[in-house]
Structures are given as C-alpha cells and as structure tokens.
Scaffold this active site. Structure first.
Site, PDB file in Angstrom:
ATOM      1  N   ARG A   1       1.003  -1.094  -0.600  1.00  0.00           N
ATOM      2  CA  ARG A   1      -0.219   0.156  -0.147  1.00  0.00           C
ATOM      3  C   ARG A   1       1.103   1.074   0.265  1.00  0.00           C
ATOM      4  NH1 ARG A   1      -1.988   3.092   4.667  1.00  0.00           N
ATOM      5  NH2 ARG A   1      -2.371   0.306   5.662  1.00  0.00           N
TER       6      ARG A   1
ATOM      7  N   TYR B   1     -11.378  18.333 -16.148  1.00  0.00           N
ATOM      8  CA  TYR B   1     -12.465  17.292 -16.449  1.00  0.00           C
ATOM      9  C   TYR B   1     -13.313  16.557 -15.102  1.00  0.00           C
ATOM     10  CZ  TYR B   1     -12.583  11.759 -15.504  1.00  0.00           C
ATOM     11  OH  TYR B   1     -13.564  10.475 -16.024  1.00  0.00           O
TER      12      TYR B   1
ATOM     13  N   ASP C   1      -3.144  19.110 -15.198  1.00  0.00           N
ATOM     14  CA  ASP C   1      -3.203  17.928 -15.688  1.00  0.00           C
ATOM     15  C   ASP C   1      -3.282  17.903 -17.189  1.00  0.00           C
ATOM     16  OD1 ASP C   1      -4.672  15.108 -16.985  1.00  0.00           O
ATOM     17  OD2 ASP C   1      -6.346  15.953 -15.647  1.00  0.00           O
TER      18      ASP C   1
ATOM     19  N   LYS D   1      -5.516   6.299 -19.583  1.00  0.00           N
ATOM     20  CA  LYS D   1      -5.541   7.164 -20.968  1.00  0.00           C
ATOM     21  C   LYS D   1      -3.969   7.184 -21.524  1.00  0.00           C
ATOM     22  CE  LYS D   1      -9.466   8.180 -19.335  1.00  0.00           C
ATOM     23  NZ  LYS D   1      -9.557   9.592 -18.382  1.00  0.00           N
TER      24      LYS D   1
END
Ligand SMILES: *Cc1c(COP(=O)(O)O)cnc(C)c1O
Length: 393
Positions: A59, A112, A184, A209
């Site tokens: 983690r 977004y 971004d 993406k």
C-alpha cells in the site's frame, strides 16, 4: 515548437526506470507481494521509516509500481513522482493532501468532470473555497490568483472542447502569488507537452488513457517538486488508493510505445479535424492544431504536437442524430474512454461529464450534441472514409 527533453522522449519511454535487473530479467517483474520480509531487524528499522531504500508493504510502495513512477518522472523531467489507483485517486490525493480549511483553489470551468465534481461537491464541505473561471479568460484567472493563498489547478487542452490555456503565463502568475500550480497533462501526454518546463509545480496524468494506451488498466501518476510529492504520497499511503502492481505492469508495457502511438495520433487527429472542418454536415470542429482554433497560437508555443483528441458538433445536433451517427461508425468504440490504440467516440453526457447533470453541462458551455473523438493509431484514410460514410445519413 519546443524541443523535447534530453535524452529524447522515445528513448526514455523505452528505457527509463528499468536499470535494475532482477535475476537478469530484461523485463520488469510483477511483484505480487503484499509485504517484504526482513530477517535483520536493524535493516527493517532503517527501511521502514525510509532512511534506507526498500519496500515494506505494497500500500506504501511496491517495486513494479516504483518503476512506473520513475518512467513518468523522467518523461516529465520532474524531481519526484508518486502514483495512485486511478487518475481521480491521484487528483484526490493531491487536493486533499495539500489543502486545508480556509485555503482557496483557482481553476477553470472546463476541467475533467470528476475533478469538477471535487471542486463543486467535496472541497466546499471542508471549508475550501473554489473559484472556477472562464477557461480562456486569462485576466480573470490572474485576478483570482492574486486574491490570497491558492492552489492553481489547470488542464490543457481541456476536455471535451479542447480549449488551450497559457500554462507559462498562469504558472508565472501563481509563482508571484506564492501559489502551487498543478496541471492535468492527460490530453497532451509528456510527448507533446511538459508543464514543469513551463513553470508548473506539479503535473498529473490519468495513466488510464494515453500512458497505458491499451484501455486495459486504470492508474494515476503525479510528478514535480519533491516536498509536494512527499506530502501527496503520505496522504495516498494512508488513504489507501494504491496502484496495483499488475496495473503498473500493463501501464509500463504500454508506455514503451507511447512516443510511437502519440506521433500517429497527433497526425491522425489533424487529418480528421481538417476533413471534418470542410464537411457540410459538420457545424464546428474543436482541435488546437487547426489554424482556426482560438488557442492555436498558445498551443504552438507550449506543445510539440497538438494531441489525438478533438471534438465536433453536427449541423443536426439533436441527440437522436448523434446516436444515428455513432451507430454507423465501424472503426470507433462508442465508449467512455480515450487515448487508446483504437479510436473512441462519445458525447460528454456519457463520457467526460457523465458525473454532471444536464444543467451543469449547459452551465459549463458543453453542448449535448458535441461528439468527442479520440483518434487511435489506425490508418488515417480509413478513419476519414468511416466518418464520411457515417456523415452521409
Ligand atoms: C479520465 C481523466 C481523468 C480521470 O482519470 P481516471 O483514471 O478515470 O480516474 C482525469 N483527467 C482527465 C483529463 C481525464 O481524461
């Protein structure tokens, strides 16, 4: 056009981060191990708090995930990088890790959909003010930045109308106001644009993406100033949305061809945009590579290529017409995704802005009849022929 970072991005996409040869393997192994064991307590006590390099628990850090972070770090020319389970997980970690009650965020209306939702629904709950400016009104954004401690959050080109924001200008305004500037860079990819070179403090990607490029793994990554990345990493390791090692492996494998894919997608998008711009059934085309695009000049200054994303509005822009058009396309998935080797299409109501209501989309200036087109790596003649056939109806 700006020069690529050194060594060239293609070489970095293939080699960066892969120096460590585990048992002479030429490929990065997938470390499906939750924990890493230490017989020597002394060594464990050094690695656990990070005084010595190594891994304790996946983690927090994992060797496969670390190679992925390192590859993106090198491609963005950053000091440090950390990752998360998805693009939204990394955006959440950045915002919730860096902000506290009383802070202000300045951003634009065209971020977004998921990011927009954090700005409008979640941050205000924690006493964090968000000012969303008209995306191309640089004076308004600068005026907001001057208004107090701020995190400036930008995206360029934007989703789905491909607006272009002057990153160097706004990063410089952020710097003079003592604000942190986050960009971004999902649409542009590090092949076409490096926001840190333009003055941003942090750059992030939905690796889902273009970085992965094969629509088979979710992931997010953020790079930039070491002190900021440490804070974001610390939040993410406690928040728990860690990138899975198998996803990291798929993203790494995809990234080996990032430069080849993006080059083809840049070229395809320009061919498709020029074709659509001349077609009588098309009302408007949004692509930063077109001379007619209002942000073309800024894009030329800050990008090496204009990207694979474009959008357009049919003359008959009712949703039924959009539906008929989409159904006739042979070489395009109608799906809520982008940046893959296959061409992908969809209206914002089912893709970028599915999280928003019709009213919110209207307020953001996103027409319901808009079609977002993410060019794949197919041969451009076939994409054009496919569009021509679908537009005949
Ligand atoms: C998809 C996307 C995101 C969110 O990424 P996920 O991996 O889906 O969480 C953020 N920003 C942009 C520009 C995107 O296209």
């Amino acid at each position: 056009m700006k020069k690529p970072i050194d060594p060239a991005a293609g070489t970095l996409a293939v080699w960066a981060g892969e120096e460590d040869r585990v048992r002479h393997a030429t490929q990065v192994p997938v470390f499906h191990s939750v924990a890493f064991g230490y017989r020597e307590l002394d060594q464990w006590l050094e690695v656990a708090p990070g005084r010595q390099p190594g891994h304790i628990y996946s983690r927090n850090t994992n060797p496969t995930v670390q190679v992925f972070e390192e590859k993106v770090r090198r491609l963005e020319g950053a000091e440090a990088a950390t990752s998360a389970a998805s693009g939204m997980a990394v955006i959440s970690a950045a915002l919730f890790g860096l902000l506290k009650p009383g802070d202000r965020v300045v951003s634009v209306r065209d971020t977004y959909g998921g990011t927009h939702q954090i700005f409008t629904e979640f941050l205000p709950r924690f006493g964090i003010q968000v000012a969303l400016c008209d995306t191309t009104d640089h004076e308004a954004i600068e005026a907001e930045i001057a208004g107090g401690y701020t995190l400036l959050y930008l995206e360029s080109p934007t989703n789905p109308t491909c607006k272009v924001v002057d990153l160097a200008r706004l990063a410089s305004a952020a710097k003079s106001a003592g604000a942190v500037c986050v960009v971004d860079n999902t649409f542009a990819t590090p092949i076409n644009q490096n926001p840190l070179e333009l003055g941003a403090d942090l750059v992030l990607h939905s690796a889902t993406k273009y970085l992965g490029g094969h629509a088979d793994a979710l992931g997010g990554v953020i790079c930039g100033r070491g002190d900021l990345i440490r804070t974001i990493f610390h939040f993410r390791e406690i928040n728990g949305a860690a990138l899975d090692p198998m996803a990291a492996y798929l993203l790494l494998r995809g990234m080996k061809t990032l430069h080849l894919r993006v080059r083809q997608q840049n070229a395809n998008a320009l061919v498709v945009a020029r074709f659509l711009e001349k077609h009588p059934a098309v009302d408007q085309v949004f692509y930063p590579g077109l001379e007619s695009h209002p942000g073309h000049g800024i894009a030329r200054r800050q990008m090496r290529g204009f990207g694979g994303m474009l959008s357009f509005i049919l003359l008959d822009n009712r949703l039924e017409a959009v539906g008929r058009f989409l159904a006739r396309l042979r070489y395009a998935h109608a799906a809520a995704n982008l940046g893959a080797v296959e061409t992908i299409v969809g209206p914002p109501a089912t893709t970028s802005h599915v999280e928003c209501t019709a009213e919110e989309r209207a307020a953001m200036g996103i027409p319901e009849g808009l079609i977002r087109y993410s060019t794949g790596i197919e041969d451009p003649e076939d994409l054009v022929a496919d569009l021509e056939r679908a537009l005949e109806a």
